[in-house]
Each structure stands twice: as structure tokens, then as C-alpha cells.
Scaffold this motif. Sequence first.
Motif, PDB file in Angstrom:
ATOM      1  N   ALA A 122       9.435  27.854  31.860  1.00  0.00           N
ATOM      2  CA  ALA A 122       8.327  28.270  31.389  1.00  0.00           C
ATOM      3  C   ALA A 122       7.899  27.234  30.467  1.00  0.00           C
ATOM      4  N   ASP A 123       7.803  27.386  29.133  1.00  0.00           N
ATOM      5  CA  ASP A 123       7.469  26.204  28.163  1.00  0.00           C
ATOM      6  C   ASP A 123       8.686  25.930  27.210  1.00  0.00           C
ATOM      7  N   ARG A 124       9.812  26.426  27.517  1.00  0.00           N
ATOM      8  CA  ARG A 124      11.144  25.971  26.929  1.00  0.00           C
ATOM      9  C   ARG A 124      11.879  24.939  27.495  1.00  0.00           C
ATOM     10  N   GLU A 125      12.208  24.025  26.961  1.00  0.00           N
ATOM     11  CA  GLU A 125      13.269  22.878  27.589  1.00  0.00           C
ATOM     12  C   GLU A 125      14.629  23.348  27.455  1.00  0.00           C
ATOM     13  N   VAL A 126      15.419  22.855  28.511  1.00  0.00           N
ATOM     14  CA  VAL A 126      16.726  23.272  28.748  1.00  0.00           C
ATOM     15  C   VAL A 126      17.391  22.033  28.178  1.00  0.00           C
ATOM     16  N   LEU A 127      18.303  22.209  27.376  1.00  0.00           N
ATOM     17  CA  LEU A 127      18.865  20.960  26.491  1.00  0.00           C
ATOM     18  C   LEU A 127      19.901  20.392  27.407  1.00  0.00           C
ATOM     19  N   ARG A 128      20.706  21.259  28.189  1.00  0.00           N
ATOM     20  CA  ARG A 128      21.443  20.359  28.922  1.00  0.00           C
ATOM     21  C   ARG A 128      21.234  20.497  30.599  1.00  0.00           C
ATOM     22  N   THR A 129      21.782  19.888  31.156  1.00  0.00           N
ATOM     23  CA  THR A 129      21.407  19.763  32.716  1.00  0.00           C
ATOM     24  C   THR A 129      22.454  20.217  33.641  1.00  0.00           C
ATOM     25  N   ASP A 130      23.248  20.925  33.306  1.00  0.00           N
ATOM     26  CA  ASP A 130      24.369  21.816  34.085  1.00  0.00           C
ATOM     27  C   ASP A 130      23.753  23.214  34.580  1.00  0.00           C
ATOM     28  N   VAL A 131      24.339  23.619  35.709  1.00  0.00           N
ATOM     29  CA  VAL A 131      23.861  25.085  36.098  1.00  0.00           C
ATOM     30  C   VAL A 131      23.942  25.954  35.390  1.00  0.00           C
ATOM     31  N   GLU A 132      25.074  26.139  34.288  1.00  0.00           N
ATOM     32  CA  GLU A 132      24.966  27.253  33.511  1.00  0.00           C
ATOM     33  C   GLU A 132      24.093  27.453  32.474  1.00  0.00           C
ATOM     34  N   ALA A 133      23.719  25.992  31.874  1.00  0.00           N
ATOM     35  CA  ALA A 133      22.663  26.063  30.712  1.00  0.00           C
ATOM     36  C   ALA A 133      21.211  26.570  31.323  1.00  0.00           C
ATOM     37  N   LEU A 134      20.940  26.002  32.638  1.00  0.00           N
ATOM     38  CA  LEU A 134      19.851  26.374  33.293  1.00  0.00           C
ATOM     39  C   LEU A 134      19.750  27.898  33.649  1.00  0.00           C
ATOM     40  N   LYS A 135      21.034  28.384  34.205  1.00  0.00           N
ATOM     41  CA  LYS A 135      20.872  29.758  34.620  1.00  0.00           C
ATOM     42  C   LYS A 135      20.709  30.793  33.446  1.00  0.00           C
ATOM     43  N   ARG A 136      21.222  30.182  31.979  1.00  0.00           N
ATOM     44  CA  ARG A 136      21.012  30.923  30.790  1.00  0.00           C
ATOM     45  C   ARG A 136      19.830  30.858  30.418  1.00  0.00           C
ATOM     46  N   SER A 137      19.034  29.876  30.374  1.00  0.00           N
ATOM     47  CA  SER A 137      17.659  29.623  30.245  1.00  0.00           C
ATOM     48  C   SER A 137      16.594  30.540  30.834  1.00  0.00           C
ATOM     49  N   ILE A 138      16.831  30.534  32.310  1.00  0.00           N
ATOM     50  CA  ILE A 138      16.260  31.199  33.303  1.00  0.00           C
ATOM     51  C   ILE A 138      16.421  32.833  33.183  1.00  0.00           C
ATOM     52  N   ALA A 139      17.765  32.914  32.774  1.00  0.00           N
ATOM     53  CA  ALA A 139      17.820  34.608  32.605  1.00  0.00           C
ATOM     54  C   ALA A 139      17.183  35.133  31.205  1.00  0.00           C
ATOM     55  N   GLU A 140      17.148  34.434  30.082  1.00  0.00           N
ATOM     56  CA  GLU A 140      16.539  34.648  29.070  1.00  0.00           C
ATOM     57  C   GLU A 140      14.840  34.862  29.067  1.00  0.00           C
ATOM     58  N   VAL A 141      14.513  33.924  29.933  1.00  0.00           N
ATOM     59  CA  VAL A 141      12.771  33.912  30.329  1.00  0.00           C
ATOM     60  C   VAL A 141      12.424  35.216  31.057  1.00  0.00           C
ATOM     61  N   ALA A 142      13.273  35.220  32.288  1.00  0.00           N
ATOM     62  CA  ALA A 142      12.944  36.098  33.362  1.00  0.00           C
ATOM     63  C   ALA A 142      13.394  37.748  32.929  1.00  0.00           C
ATOM     64  N   GLY A 143      14.556  37.875  32.155  1.00  0.00           N
ATOM     65  CA  GLY A 143      14.951  39.127  32.083  1.00  0.00           C
ATOM     66  C   GLY A 143      15.604  39.425  33.083  1.00  0.00           C
ATOM     67  N   ASP A 144      15.152  41.087  33.484  1.00  0.00           N
ATOM     68  CA  ASP A 144      15.737  41.412  34.514  1.00  0.00           C
ATOM     69  C   ASP A 144      15.038  41.466  35.850  1.00  0.00           C
ATOM     70  N   GLU A 145      13.980  40.634  35.849  1.00  0.00           N
ATOM     71  CA  GLU A 145      12.945  40.457  36.811  1.00  0.00           C
ATOM     72  C   GLU A 145      13.362  39.851  38.028  1.00  0.00           C
ATOM     73  N   ARG A 146      14.370  40.132  39.005  1.00  0.00           N
ATOM     74  CA  ARG A 146      14.859  38.917  39.859  1.00  0.00           C
ATOM     75  C   ARG A 146      13.909  38.977  41.141  1.00  0.00           C
ATOM     76  N   GLY A 147      13.168  40.066  41.147  1.00  0.00           N
ATOM     77  CA  GLY A 147      12.107  39.915  42.378  1.00  0.00           C
ATOM     78  C   GLY A 147      10.988  38.969  42.113  1.00  0.00           C
ATOM     79  N   ARG A 148      10.608  38.726  40.923  1.00  0.00           N
ATOM     80  CA  ARG A 148       9.615  37.797  40.566  1.00  0.00           C
ATOM     81  C   ARG A 148       9.730  36.333  41.198  1.00  0.00           C
ATOM     82  N   PRO A 149       8.418  35.950  41.626  1.00  0.00           N
ATOM     83  CA  PRO A 149       8.270  34.809  42.364  1.00  0.00           C
ATOM     84  C   PRO A 149       8.431  33.334  41.416  1.00  0.00           C
ATOM     85  N   VAL A 150       9.278  32.394  42.068  1.00  0.00           N
ATOM     86  CA  VAL A 150       9.394  31.262  40.997  1.00  0.00           C
ATOM     87  C   VAL A 150       8.701  30.069  41.672  1.00  0.00           C
ATOM     88  N   LEU A 151       7.758  29.245  40.682  1.00  0.00           N
ATOM     89  CA  LEU A 151       7.522  28.031  41.104  1.00  0.00           C
ATOM     90  C   LEU A 151       8.055  26.935  40.447  1.00  0.00           C
TER      91      LEU A 151
END
Length: 146
Positions: free
Chosen positions: A74-103
Amino acid sequence: MRIRDHRADDEPEINLVPMIDVILCLIIFFVVTTTFDNRAVLRLQLPRANGEPAPTQSQPLTVLVNADGRYFVADREVLRTDVEALKRSIAEVAGDERGRPVLLRADARTPHQSVVTAYEALGQLGFRQIMIATAPEQRNAKVGSK
């Protein structure tokens, strides 16, 4: 009888009201003239492709990867470039909406590993509708010449 001169008793004062008016006018001017466009944050050079964009029914979650391999969810920068940090940021922004499309918007100069890491994080979180943003292919006016 002594007559006092009252002009000597007047203390000089600074009137702040006109200064506050000018500052408020400047703030209003800058707020009105500022454009709030999320594409203005990062300058991406998208890869070229022919094709029509697919219609989407809901607002997609945007994951940006710049030319240096840095991630923005979204508009938030992920501070680290590993998979776990990226997953954490995506989960925070998306919440429980796993059927939502991703661009997924990746710069054309992005290292391939950064795009694969983004795919891996999205896949592990359960996202299945992943779109890649591209720019329309530019057609040359002169055919066959370079």
C-alpha cells in the motif's frame, strides 16, 4: 499643574494577527495545490506488454517493488527485504481478506529475486489473484529501423 505626555507611556507591540492570516493562507495554498497521487511517491519503469487490463471487482492490494528491490505494501515501506518481514507487512495491511486481488508493481530494473520473494510471500499468505502491472508497449513510427 503638570500636564503629562501620554505618548511616552505607549509600549510598542507586535500584532500577530496579520502574520497568522498570512501563514494560514500559505498552508491552504499548499494543501490545495498539492497532488495526492500514490504513483508520485516512487518512479517506476514498468515492463512492457501487449494486452488489456482485466476488470476487477474490488480495490486491489498494491505491492510495489522499486529498482533497488525495496518493498512497499500500500503506502507503507517494508524496512527489511526478507520474506517474513514482507509477509508481516502484507498481513497487517490486508487483514483477513485473502481473496482480495493483489497488484504487483515491479520496476523493470528490479532484480528477479525481489519479484520472486514477493510472489513467495503472497503465496504463503494464501493470495491467489495476483496481477502484474505493465506499461503499454510503445510502437515505433519507423518499422524495421533502430
